[in-house]
Design a protein around this motif. Sequence first.
Motif, PDB file in Angstrom:
ATOM      1  N   THR A   3       0.988  -1.081   0.062  1.00 27.72           N
ATOM      2  CA  THR A   3      -0.024   0.180   0.085  1.00 27.72           C
ATOM      3  C   THR A   3       0.833   1.360  -0.032  1.00 27.72           C
ATOM      4  O   THR A   3       1.799   1.517   0.838  1.00 27.72           O
ATOM      5  N   GLU A  16      -4.270   6.586  -0.913  1.00 27.62           N
ATOM      6  CA  GLU A  16      -3.609   5.407  -0.718  1.00 27.62           C
ATOM      7  C   GLU A  16      -4.069   4.504  -1.954  1.00 27.62           C
ATOM      8  O   GLU A  16      -5.152   4.397  -2.587  1.00 27.62           O
ATOM      9  N   VAL A  17      -2.883   3.708  -2.645  1.00 28.35           N
ATOM     10  CA  VAL A  17      -3.057   2.900  -3.667  1.00 28.35           C
ATOM     11  C   VAL A  17      -2.369   1.609  -3.449  1.00 28.35           C
ATOM     12  O   VAL A  17      -1.160   1.572  -2.854  1.00 28.35           O
ATOM     13  N   ARG A  44      -9.197   0.862 -10.905  1.00 24.53           N
ATOM     14  CA  ARG A  44      -9.734   1.908 -10.085  1.00 24.53           C
ATOM     15  C   ARG A  44      -9.963   1.400  -8.709  1.00 24.53           C
ATOM     16  O   ARG A  44      -9.874   2.395  -7.605  1.00 24.53           O
ATOM     17  N   LEU A  47      -7.299   2.337  -5.800  1.00 24.61           N
ATOM     18  CA  LEU A  47      -7.133   3.956  -5.427  1.00 24.61           C
ATOM     19  C   LEU A  47      -8.188   4.196  -4.449  1.00 24.61           C
ATOM     20  O   LEU A  47      -9.386   3.751  -4.554  1.00 24.61           O
ATOM     21  N   ARG A  48      -7.703   4.562  -3.287  1.00 24.91           N
ATOM     22  CA  ARG A  48      -8.751   4.984  -2.101  1.00 24.91           C
ATOM     23  C   ARG A  48      -8.236   6.373  -1.902  1.00 24.91           C
ATOM     24  O   ARG A  48      -7.029   6.765  -1.514  1.00 24.91           O
ATOM     25  N   PHE A  79      -3.546  12.106  -9.475  1.00 27.99           N
ATOM     26  CA  PHE A  79      -4.156  11.133 -10.215  1.00 27.99           C
ATOM     27  C   PHE A  79      -5.434  11.362 -11.060  1.00 27.99           C
ATOM     28  O   PHE A  79      -6.131  12.278 -10.987  1.00 27.99           O
ATOM     29  N   HIS A  81      -8.821   9.083 -13.697  1.00 27.75           N
ATOM     30  CA  HIS A  81      -9.546   7.822 -13.711  1.00 27.75           C
ATOM     31  C   HIS A  81     -10.138   8.034 -15.096  1.00 27.75           C
ATOM     32  O   HIS A  81     -10.484   8.939 -15.411  1.00 27.75           O
ATOM     33  N   ILE A  93      -2.232   7.060 -11.577  1.00 29.45           N
ATOM     34  CA  ILE A  93      -1.405   7.513 -10.582  1.00 29.45           C
ATOM     35  C   ILE A  93      -0.336   8.479 -10.863  1.00 29.45           C
ATOM     36  O   ILE A  93       0.629   7.810 -11.739  1.00 29.45           O
TER      37      ILE A  93
END
Length: 116
Positions: A3, A16-17, A44, A47-48, A79, A81, A93
Amino acid sequence: MATHTGSCHCGDVTFEVEGTIDAGMACNCSICRRKGALLWFVPREALRVTAGEAKLKDYTFNKHVIHHTFCPACGIHAFGHGTGPDGREMAAINLRCVDGVDLEALKVHHYDGAAL
């Protein structure tokens, strides 16, 4: 799978990714050339956004399938999407915004987005 954390310049947007960073992609299309981002593509759901998601501004152009998001306070594109060629939702990202990444050690793939 690791992470990774990251942010825009001012810290209003953090994320976070999950995934393994093994390479980056440099694109020469009209927007990437100007942003200078080094991109890492992940599903997708990997990614958070942990802060500032409601603040993000969204820019689309051409076919309007990629959402180029950026922080309105500092202007940094951490980032984006969109939908990949296979129909899956992807996140792009900006590795320059990920904490602790040794950019010099990464293999960089060059993509000719200007030819599209």
